[in-house]
Design an enzyme around this catalytic site. Structure first.
Site, PDB file in Angstrom:
ATOM      1  N   ASP A 197       0.843  -1.197   0.000  1.00 52.84           N
ATOM      2  CA  ASP A 197       0.000   0.000   0.000  1.00 52.84           C
ATOM      3  C   ASP A 197       0.877   1.246   0.000  1.00 52.84           C
ATOM      4  O   ASP A 197       1.984   1.234  -0.543  1.00 52.84           O
ATOM      5  CB  ASP A 197      -0.926  -0.041   1.239  1.00 52.84           C
ATOM      6  N   HIS A 223      -3.874   6.111   3.230  1.00 49.80           N
ATOM      7  CA  HIS A 223      -4.527   4.887   2.785  1.00 49.80           C
ATOM      8  C   HIS A 223      -3.930   3.629   3.433  1.00 49.80           C
ATOM      9  O   HIS A 223      -4.654   2.767   3.941  1.00 49.80           O
ATOM     10  CB  HIS A 223      -4.375   4.850   1.263  1.00 49.80           C
ATOM     11  N   SER A 227     -11.172  -0.490  -0.829  1.00 49.02           N
ATOM     12  CA  SER A 227      -9.881  -0.486  -0.131  1.00 49.02           C
ATOM     13  C   SER A 227     -10.037  -0.760   1.353  1.00 49.02           C
ATOM     14  O   SER A 227      -9.117  -1.273   1.991  1.00 49.02           O
ATOM     15  CB  SER A 227      -9.212   0.876  -0.277  1.00 49.02           C
TER      16      SER A 227
END
Ligand SMILES: *[C@@H]1O[C@H](CO)[C@@H](O)[C@H](O)[C@H]1NC(C)=O
Ligand SMILES: *[C@@H]1O[C@H](CO)[C@@H](O)[C@H](O)[C@H]1NC(C)=O
Ligand SMILES: *[C@@H]1O[C@H](CO)[C@@H](O)[C@H](O)[C@H]1NC(C)=O
Ligand SMILES: *[C@@H]1O[C@H](CO)[C@@H](O)[C@H](O)[C@H]1NC(C)=O
Ligand SMILES: *[C@@H]1O[C@H](CO)[C@@H](O)[C@H](O)[C@H]1NC(C)=O
Length: 772
Positions: free
Chosen positions: A160, A216, A538
């Site tokens: 990620d 994220h 996600s």
């Protein structure tokens, strides 16, 4: 420049060996001309031709010792000279699979693609980065039974945007020493320390550490394995205990994305994660348009992972509700859709005439309760056309006219324009996307109906006023259902498989966040938070990765396919009529980790079965000529925990699915097959009873699905097979669908042309002629 000397030498050599004295001069002239032309061409191509980064993928590592750099350079030298080759080589993949990345021209790329040892050559493209009510919602409380020693021996690899290691969610209090099996290290770069929670870190590309500046990766990692953190909240919204699904598990962080993600880094991350010895990989990354397996870095990486017993969990993507948008459709990947939980955030908007409307936005601004003037974009411009100003396009709004007012705009993307013009707040259409996002200022995101009410109100008064309230959590009684943005199947490239595989919470999830990053991901919003509320597949993906780690902590020796089967066959059944896309929206249903740890029966797929499918696809797609001349394999015959087949419209079909289940429940047990759902499909199972006497015993059966002309448009019909012994229920959805995919393996013949269709055709032709 070494080009020239090289060619000159070769030409001269040929010349001196072959030719007599007389012809020499004529030939020399000709050669000189050729030489000039060639060198000109080379100079032009070397200067002008734009080289791009390509990945040359070579499959599995060869057996025994081998030097990747020598081998890879030798391959590159087949299409260019050695000096150039060493300059244009970028990197080698050599720990877990075989391949390299280099700057290549179109021509070199094609030549390499034609070589026997090369499986595929593809450009390195950009990919995209696609809490804690969510766990309680699925009956997975913090008090759930755990296998703690084993859980703390489980390592989840997160590919990620990195991680914020100082977050409270990643403290290592109470965790024992790093598992002995761990072969990776802490290579987190500048100012990055690992601990007993974050046991591994690596970074790729143009950055100097594995630190997350995006948010994220931190968010995803804490959903998987964050500690219990009390009083976590986003400005008092979603207040409660934040926790990951497996709080004792370890994290290995692979920062493959910064502002963007690229295929070359994605492959490097897989190469490392597999060799480092992670147990599960969570990857919430995909591309705008799905790609065929042989040229998709995630599918390739995940294939080598499954060969080493590692399950890859990937987000299905945020390309919904369009069909054919699903990612992670390779059978060895667990592809995850996003659902709502029973908690959702709304915020009230009060018009001056007393009308209350409900907006979808996460508004945590504490100063949001005053009544303020409301203006429409088109009323507050002096430089733009009415249309541009209604949409609040960039530079259209006059700060003087906007300051401290609420501005209504016709498009949601204009929020930042209002913020930049010093507007106080914004009213925008929510554009069918029923999801509340964190914004840089107070926002009322309203549905079309309510937007029209606001417009009418604006017309009805001289001094329109409005109040935008802080968001509040409300109960969402119909949950779980799939989010509109969640990507839908079927796959454009592989037919006969239900994808996504499973659904998990992905809407309005509170989880850890870097304090240096804007919570609304805009430069004008300088708030700093430790926890943030995000939505997307996600966020759903790490929920399933955690569930996979949880199942593995009870069954450390289970294969990736066993874990996947356990999660899929125990998932909550979802009503197809309330979810656009039905099984192609949510797969087998909503995950239930607590049940998945004890599934009764499992559908196991061996490495060899995956390899056969891989071989069949790579051969069919072309360019792969090593090894076998043909590899017969169909996904229908793969021992997959769900079943699907693509048929022609209006056709008759009889399709069989051979399956084998392994008993992991009670040694002595008798399972009976039940068929649920569709009355249009005739589904039979042979045999109908399975009698087991020992654990690990395997039993095979055949599911046959018949139908006659039931699908008259591009649609699907479904039912499910449920094995039950009175204690366990093991459910597999069965889907028959028609579609526009041009992929292989359609399991029926097209219906013959009948009289009616001929008449129809004649009519159409006639009508067309008349019109013309
Ligand atoms: C390391 O990073 C943290 C978080 O940004 C920061 O607070 C700290 O000052 C940094 N330390 C050094 C030595 O740069
Ligand atoms: C939006 O959410 C509401 C309430 O949860 C639901 O009733 C409605 O069907 C949703 N609309 C869409 C387009 O998903
Ligand atoms: C508001 O007034 C304008 C101009 O008078 C008109 O064009 C528009 O249709 C009205 N809008 C509504 C929603 O009544
Ligand atoms: C290639 O063929 C052999 C013999 O038919 C078979 O055992 C093997 O599994 C095949 N390899 C692949 C990758 O399908
Ligand atoms: C793939 O498998 C199918 C079904 O067994 C077979 O008909 C086809 O020839 C195979 N393709 C290749 C390229 O091996």
């Amino acid at each position: 420049m070494q080009h020239h000397s090289c060619i000159v030498n070769r030409l001269v050599l040929l010349f001196t060996i072959e030719d007599s004295k007389e012809k020499r001069i004529v030939k020399m002239m000709k050669l000189f001309k050729t030489f000039l032309l060639i060198s000109l061409a080379i100079v032009i191509s070397a200067i002008d031709e734009e080289r791009k980064v390509f990945i040359v993928y070579l499959g599995s590592l060869p057996e025994g010792e081998f030097s990747a750099s020598v081998h890879h350079n030798a391959i590159l030298q087949k299409v260019m000279n050695p000096r150039l080759a060493s300059k244009l080589m970028i990197m080698s993949y050599k720990r877990s699979f075989n391949g390299f990345a280099a700057y290549l021209s179109q021509e070199e790329q094609q030549k390499l693609g034609g070589l026997d040892e090369v499986i595929s050559v593809f450009p390195s493209q950009k990919l995209k980065l696609h809490t804690t009510r969510s766990w309680d919602f699925m009956g997975f409380p913090s008090t759930v039974e755990r296998s703690l020693t084993s859980e703390s021996n489980t390592i989840v690899g997160i590919i990620d945007s990195g991680i914020w290691p100082e977050s409270q969610s990643f403290g290592d209090e109470g965790l024992g020493p790093i598992p002995e099996k761990w072969k990776g290290g802490c290579h987190g770069g500048t100012n990055f320390t690992c601990n007993r929670k974050i046991i591994g870190a690596r970074f790729y590309g143009d950055v100097d550490s594995a630190r997350d500046t995006h948010g994220h990766g931190t968010h995803a990692a804490s959903i998987v394995a964050g500690n219990k953190v009390k009083n976590a909240n986003f400005y008092s919204l979603a207040e409660g205990v934040a926790r990951g699904g497996v709080p004792s598990a370890r994290l290995a962080v692979y920062k493959a994305c910064d502002v963007h993600c690229y295929d070359i880094d994605m492959l490097l991350a897989f190469d490392d994660a597999i060799a480092d010895g992670v147990d599960v990989i969570s990857i919430s990354i995909g591309r705008d348009h799905p790609r065929q397996i042989t040229i998709d870095s995630v599918a390739i990486g995940a294939f080598h992972a499954v060969e080493r017993g590692i399950l890859t969990v990937q987000s299905a993507g945020n390309g919904g509700p369009s069909m054919y948008s699903v990612q992670g459709f390779a059978p060895w990947i667990l592809s995850v859709a996003a659902s709502y939980t029973d908690r959702t955030f709304v915020n009230k908007v009060l018009l001056g005439d007393g009308t209350t409307l409900l907006g979808t936005s996460i508004n945590a601004f504490p100063y949001g309760n005053e009544e303020l003037p409301l203006v429409y974009g088109k009323q507050v411009t002096s430089k733009c056309s009415e249309t541009d100003a209604r949409n609040c396009h960039l530079n259209c709004l006059d700060s003087m006219l906007v300051e401290n007012k609420v501005v209504m705009c016709d498009q949601i993307t204009s929020i930042s324009v209002v913020k930049a013009a010093k507007g106080f707040g914004c009213i925008v259409p929510n554009e069918q996307n029923n999801v509340s996002l964190v914004r840089s200022l107070p926002v009322g995101a309203l549905n079309t109906n309510d937007i029209n009410l606001v417009k009418t109100y604006l017309n009805s008064t001289q001094k329109p006023k409005i109040k935008i309230f802080k968001s509040e959590a409300i109960k969402n009684p119909d949950a779980p259902f799939v989010a509109p943005f969640s990507s839908r199947g079927p796959s454009k490239f592989i037919s006969g498989i239900i994808k996504p595989d499973i659904m998990a919470p992905g809407v309005e999830i509170l989880a850890a966040f870097p304090p240096m990053t804007s919570p609304s991901e805009t430069s004008t919003d300088q708030r700093s938070v430790k926890y943030n509320i995000l939505s997307g597949t996600s966020m759903a993906c790490p929920h399933v990765a955690a569930a996979a780690a949880y199942v593995k902590s009870f069954h450390p020796n289970w294969s990736p396919s066993a874990i996947k089967s356990a999660l899929m066959t125990t998932a909550w059944e979802i009503n197809p009529n309330h979810n656009l896309g039905a099984e192609f929206a949510y797969g087998s249903g909503h995950m239930d980790p607590h049940k998945a740890k004890d599934p009764g029966l499992i559908y196991e797929t061996s490495k060899q079965d995956y390899q056969k499918i891989w071989c069949n696809i790579t051969l069919t797609v072309g360019g792969f000529t090593t090894g076998n001349a043909s590899c017969p394999a169909t996904i229908r015959e793969l021992n997959y925990p769900s079943m699907a087949v693509q048929v022609y419209m209006r056709s008759s079909f009889v399709v069989s699915f051979p399956r084998t289940v392994t008993n992991v429940g009670k040694a002595n047990s008798r399972y009976v097959a039940h068929i649920q759902g569709s009355s249009n499909l005739q589904i039979s199972v042979d045999p109908v009873n399975l009698q087991f006497t020992t654990l690990k015993e395997k039993k095979s059966f055949m599911v046959t699905v018949r139908g006659k002309g039931i699908l008259t448009s591009e649609t699907s019909e479904s039912g499910s097979l449920v094995w039950s012994d009175g204690i366990y229920t093991v459910r597999s959805p069965i889907v028959v669908y028609t579609g526009t995919t041009n992929s292989i393996q359609v399991a029926s013949t097209p219906p013959r042309i009948t009289k009616t269709s001929v008449i129809l055709l004649v009519t159409i032709v006639t009508v067309y002629c008349i019109c013309v």
